[in-house]
Design a protein around this motif. Structure first.
Motif, PDB file in Angstrom:
ATOM      1  N   LEU A  25      13.394 -12.595  17.277  1.00 15.11           N
ATOM      2  CA  LEU A  25      13.276 -13.921  17.876  1.00 15.11           C
ATOM      3  C   LEU A  25      13.569 -13.875  19.374  1.00 15.11           C
ATOM      4  O   LEU A  25      12.797 -14.404  20.191  1.00 15.11           O
ATOM      5  N   VAL A  26      14.654 -13.229  19.755  1.00 15.85           N
ATOM      6  CA  VAL A  26      15.007 -13.138  21.173  1.00 15.85           C
ATOM      7  C   VAL A  26      13.933 -12.371  21.932  1.00 15.85           C
ATOM      8  O   VAL A  26      13.533 -12.761  23.042  1.00 15.85           O
ATOM      9  N   ALA A  27      13.440 -11.282  21.343  1.00 15.71           N
ATOM     10  CA  ALA A  27      12.389 -10.496  22.003  1.00 15.71           C
ATOM     11  C   ALA A  27      11.127 -11.334  22.206  1.00 15.71           C
ATOM     12  O   ALA A  27      10.503 -11.299  23.278  1.00 15.71           O
ATOM     13  N   ALA A  28      10.749 -12.108  21.180  1.00 18.05           N
ATOM     14  CA  ALA A  28       9.553 -12.946  21.285  1.00 18.05           C
ATOM     15  C   ALA A  28       9.709 -14.006  22.369  1.00 18.05           C
ATOM     16  O   ALA A  28       8.782 -14.256  23.154  1.00 18.05           O
ATOM     17  N   VAL A  31       9.551 -12.256  25.871  1.00 18.56           N
ATOM     18  CA  VAL A  31       8.199 -11.795  26.202  1.00 18.56           C
ATOM     19  C   VAL A  31       7.287 -12.971  26.537  1.00 18.56           C
ATOM     20  O   VAL A  31       6.517 -12.935  27.510  1.00 18.56           O
ATOM     21  N   SER A  32       7.363 -14.032  25.746  1.00 15.96           N
ATOM     22  CA  SER A  32       6.508 -15.190  25.993  1.00 15.96           C
ATOM     23  C   SER A  32       6.832 -15.849  27.333  1.00 15.96           C
ATOM     24  O   SER A  32       5.936 -16.218  28.097  1.00 15.96           O
ATOM     25  N   HIS A  33       8.123 -16.005  27.638  1.00 14.23           N
ATOM     26  CA  HIS A  33       8.513 -16.592  28.921  1.00 14.23           C
ATOM     27  C   HIS A  33       8.104 -15.711  30.093  1.00 14.23           C
ATOM     28  O   HIS A  33       7.655 -16.218  31.134  1.00 14.23           O
ATOM     29  N   VAL A  34       8.256 -14.398  29.950  1.00 15.11           N
ATOM     30  CA  VAL A  34       7.835 -13.495  31.019  1.00 15.11           C
ATOM     31  C   VAL A  34       6.347 -13.653  31.285  1.00 15.11           C
ATOM     32  O   VAL A  34       5.891 -13.715  32.444  1.00 15.11           O
ATOM     33  N   GLY A  35       5.547 -13.723  30.210  1.00 17.75           N
ATOM     34  CA  GLY A  35       4.109 -13.908  30.379  1.00 17.75           C
ATOM     35  C   GLY A  35       3.773 -15.187  31.126  1.00 17.75           C
ATOM     36  O   GLY A  35       2.902 -15.194  32.006  1.00 17.75           O
ATOM     37  N   MET A 163      16.781 -15.030  32.663  1.00 16.12           N
ATOM     38  CA  MET A 163      16.397 -13.864  33.459  1.00 16.12           C
ATOM     39  C   MET A 163      14.891 -13.769  33.650  1.00 16.12           C
ATOM     40  O   MET A 163      14.415 -13.170  34.616  1.00 16.12           O
ATOM     41  N   THR A 164      14.134 -14.355  32.724  1.00 14.30           N
ATOM     42  CA  THR A 164      12.678 -14.199  32.789  1.00 14.30           C
ATOM     43  C   THR A 164      12.074 -14.892  34.000  1.00 14.30           C
ATOM     44  O   THR A 164      10.978 -14.530  34.429  1.00 14.30           O
ATOM     45  N   GLY A 196      -1.498 -10.234  27.036  1.00 17.21           N
ATOM     46  CA  GLY A 196      -0.763  -9.282  26.212  1.00 17.21           C
ATOM     47  C   GLY A 196       0.595  -9.809  25.783  1.00 17.21           C
ATOM     48  O   GLY A 196       1.028  -9.612  24.641  1.00 17.21           O
ATOM     49  N   ALA A 197       1.283 -10.508  26.694  1.00 19.63           N
ATOM     50  CA  ALA A 197       2.591 -11.072  26.357  1.00 19.63           C
ATOM     51  C   ALA A 197       2.464 -12.115  25.249  1.00 19.63           C
ATOM     52  O   ALA A 197       3.296 -12.176  24.334  1.00 19.63           O
ATOM     53  N   GLY A 198       1.417 -12.940  25.308  1.00 22.72           N
ATOM     54  CA  GLY A 198       1.208 -13.941  24.263  1.00 22.72           C
ATOM     55  C   GLY A 198       0.939 -13.308  22.916  1.00 22.72           C
ATOM     56  O   GLY A 198       1.449 -13.771  21.882  1.00 22.72           O
ATOM     57  N   VAL A 199       0.160 -12.241  22.903  1.00 22.90           N
ATOM     58  CA  VAL A 199      -0.150 -11.554  21.649  1.00 22.90           C
ATOM     59  C   VAL A 199       1.115 -10.919  21.055  1.00 22.90           C
ATOM     60  O   VAL A 199       1.389 -11.047  19.856  1.00 22.90           O
ATOM     61  N   VAL A 200       1.890 -10.244  21.892  1.00 25.62           N
ATOM     62  CA  VAL A 200       3.121  -9.598  21.412  1.00 25.62           C
ATOM     63  C   VAL A 200       4.104 -10.637  20.869  1.00 25.62           C
ATOM     64  O   VAL A 200       4.709 -10.446  19.801  1.00 25.62           O
TER      65      VAL A 200
END
Length: 415
Positions: A25-28, A31-35, A163-164, A196-200
Motif C-alpha cells: 500500500l505504501v509503495a503504491a 509511486v502514484s504520487h511520484v508519477g 517526500m514525493t 509507468g508509475a500509474g501502471v505499477v
C-alpha cells in the motif's frame, strides 16, 4: 467501469478482503504520487518555459501565466468531480485503482502531445487536458489513504508521501536534462515515467468497487443537489475541516511561487537557457533533501506527540521567511538559501497535512469527494499565483499597458 446512479454506501464487508498489505500500500501510494508530480511539476518548472519560449519568444512570460493559470483553474473544477466519480465507481478493477490507471495513461499521452504544439492556444488546451486527467489519478490516490491506511499510522505515511513532492520533480528534471533543451524527447520521457508509475501503482494496489446499498434511484432534483454538493462542504457544519483547507491553501501559496523559478532565473539573474536546466535541477535537489528530512521527521513526531498544530505553525513561518529571502535575493547564493527554507517549511507541512485532512473528513463514505475538495486548496494557489504574477510583456514599451489585458501586444502571440 461505470458510476452507479443508485445510492452507494461505504466500502465494507467483502471490501475488507481487498485491503492491500501495508508495504504494498505504501509503495503504491508513493509511486502514484511520484508519477503525478513528475507530470505536473516538471513541465511547470522547466518544460513549459522552454516550449513557450520557442513558440512565443518575448511573450513567453505572459503566455506561461495563462497556461499555468487556466490549467490550475480547470483542475480546480475537476478535482471534486473526479473524487465524486471515484467514490461512486462500480468496477471489478476497483473504484480507486481504475482511475489511477486511466488518469496516468491518458494524462501521459496528452503530455507527450504538448511537444508537438505550435501555438500558445494549443499548449493551453493540452495542458488543461493533462490537468483534468491527472486529477482523476491524484483524487483516487488521496482517497486510498482514507480507505486503507490505519489511523495510528497516517502521520508516518503522510510524511513518506510528502517526500514525493520533491522526489517527483527531481526524477522529472533528471530525465529532462538527459536530452537536448526544448526537444520532444524531454516531454516523451516524462510521459513514459508518468504512465509507468500509474501502471505499477495499479498492480500493487488491492481495491474494491463501491458497494450498492438498497434504495431508490435518485431523481432529477436530487441529482442536481448531489452535483452542487460535490463542490461544497459547509464550513459551519464542519469547521475543523474548513480550517484545514484554509491552512493548506495559504501554505501552498508559498510553495506555488516555485512555478516561476525558470523565468525568475532567466530574467532576474540572466541565466542562459543552456544552464537553466542544471540550475533548476540543483535547486530541486536541495529541496528534495530538505523536504525529505523535514517530512519524515515531522511525520514521525506528529504520530509520537499526537499533535499537528505546532507543525503547521512552524511550516508557515519558515515558508514565509523563505519567500522574503527569495524576493530580496541579491545573488544566486541567496536563492539557494530561500529554496532551502521553502524546502524545510514545505516538508514539515506536507508531512502532517494529509493526515490532518483525513482525520477531519466529514464522511468516510465520500472520502474521494471530500479529499478532492481539500485538494482544491492545492490547485487554487497554482491558478491564483501565476495570474497575480503575470505581467504584460510590453509594459516597458507602452506606459500603462501593464494593466491592460486586451492590448494588441499582450494577445499577439495567440496568432
Amino acid at each position: 467501469m461505470t458510476a452507479s446512479p443508485s445510492r452507494l454506501g461505504p466500502v465494507g464487508g467483502a471490501a475488507a478482503d481487498q485491503r492491500t498489505s501495508f508495504g504494498r500500500l505504501v509503495a503504491a501510494l508513493i509511486v502514484s504520487h511520484v508519477g503525478c508530480y513528475v507530470a505536473i511539476i516538471t513541465p511547470i518548472q522547466l518544460l513549459l518555459t522552454l516550449r513557450l519560449t520557442a513558440i512565443a519568444g518575448d511573450a513567453a512570460t505572459s503566455a506561461f501565466g495563462l497556461v499555468a493559470g487556466f490549467g490550475a483553474l480547470v483542475a480546480l473544477v475537476a478535482n471534486p468531480i473526479a473524487g465524486r466519480i471515484s467514490d461512486r465507481t462500480v468496477s471489478r478493477f476497483g473504484r480507486r485503482r481504475a482511475w489511477i490507471l486511466v488518469g496516468a495513461v491518458t494524462g501521459a499521452a496528452t503530455l507527450a502531445a504538448i511537444s508537438a504544439a505550435t501555438s500558445v492556444w494549443q499548449v493551453v488546451v493540452l495542458w488543461c487536458a493533462v490537468q483534468v486527467l491527472l486529477t482523476f489519478q491524484a483524487a483516487a490516490t488521496s482517497a486510498v489513504v482514507a480507505d486503507q491506511v490505519p489511523e495510528g499510522r497516517r502521520g508516518g505515511v503522510s510524511g513518506l508521501i510528502g517526500m514525493t513532492i520533491a522526489i517527483g520533480p527531481l526524477v522529472g528534471l533528471s530525465l529532462a536534462n538527459g536530452f537536448p533543451a526544448g526537444s520532444p524527447a524531454q516531454w516523451i520521457s516524462v510521459a513514459v515515467v508518468t504512465a509507468g508509475a500509474g501502471v505499477v501503482a495499479a498492480v500493487l494496489l488491492r481495491d474494491t468497487s463501491a458497494l450498492v446499498t438498497p434504495g431508490p434511484v435518485a431523481g432529477r432534483r436530487r441529482g442536481y443537489a448531489v452535483l452542487v454538493r460535490t463542490f461544497w462542504i459547509d464550513p459551519r457544519r464542519y469547521p475543523a475541516f474548513g480550517w484545514a483547507c484554509l491552512v493548506r491553501f495559504l501554505v501552498t501559496c508559498a510553495y506555488a511561487g516555485n512555478t516561476y523559478y525558470s523565468f525568475y532565473l532567466l530574467q532576474r539573474f540572466g541565466v542562459s537557457q543552456d544552464r537553466l536546466g542544471t540550475l533548476v535541477l540543483q535547486l530541486t535537489l536541495l529541496s528534495v533533501v530538505l523536504i525529505a528530512l523535514a517530512s519524515v521527521v515531522a511525520g514521525y513526531l506528529t504520530d509520537l506527540v499526537g499533535r499537528q498544530k505546532p507543525f503547521v505553525v512552524f511550516s508557515g513561518v519558515i515558508a514565509a521567511v523563505g519567500l522574503a529571502v527569495l524576493a530580496a535575493a541579491p545573488s544566486l547564493g541567496y536563492v539557494f538559501v530561500a529554496a532551502g527554507l521553502l524546502g524545510v517549511g514545505t516538508g514539515a507541512f506536507v508531512a502532517i497535512d494529509l493526515a490532518m485532512c483525513v482525520r477531519l473528513l466529514p464522511s468516510s463514505a465520500d472520502a474521494g469527494r471530500d479529499m478532492a475538495i481539500a485538494g482544491i486548496a492545492n490547485s487554487l494557489p497554482q491558478s491564483i499565483v501565476p495570474f497575480i504574477a503575470r505581467r504584460c510583456w510590453r509594459s516597458g514599451d507602452t506606459p500603462g499597458c501593464s494593466r491592460s489585458l486586451r492590448c494588441s501586444g499582450c494577445w499577439a502571440w495567440w496568432r
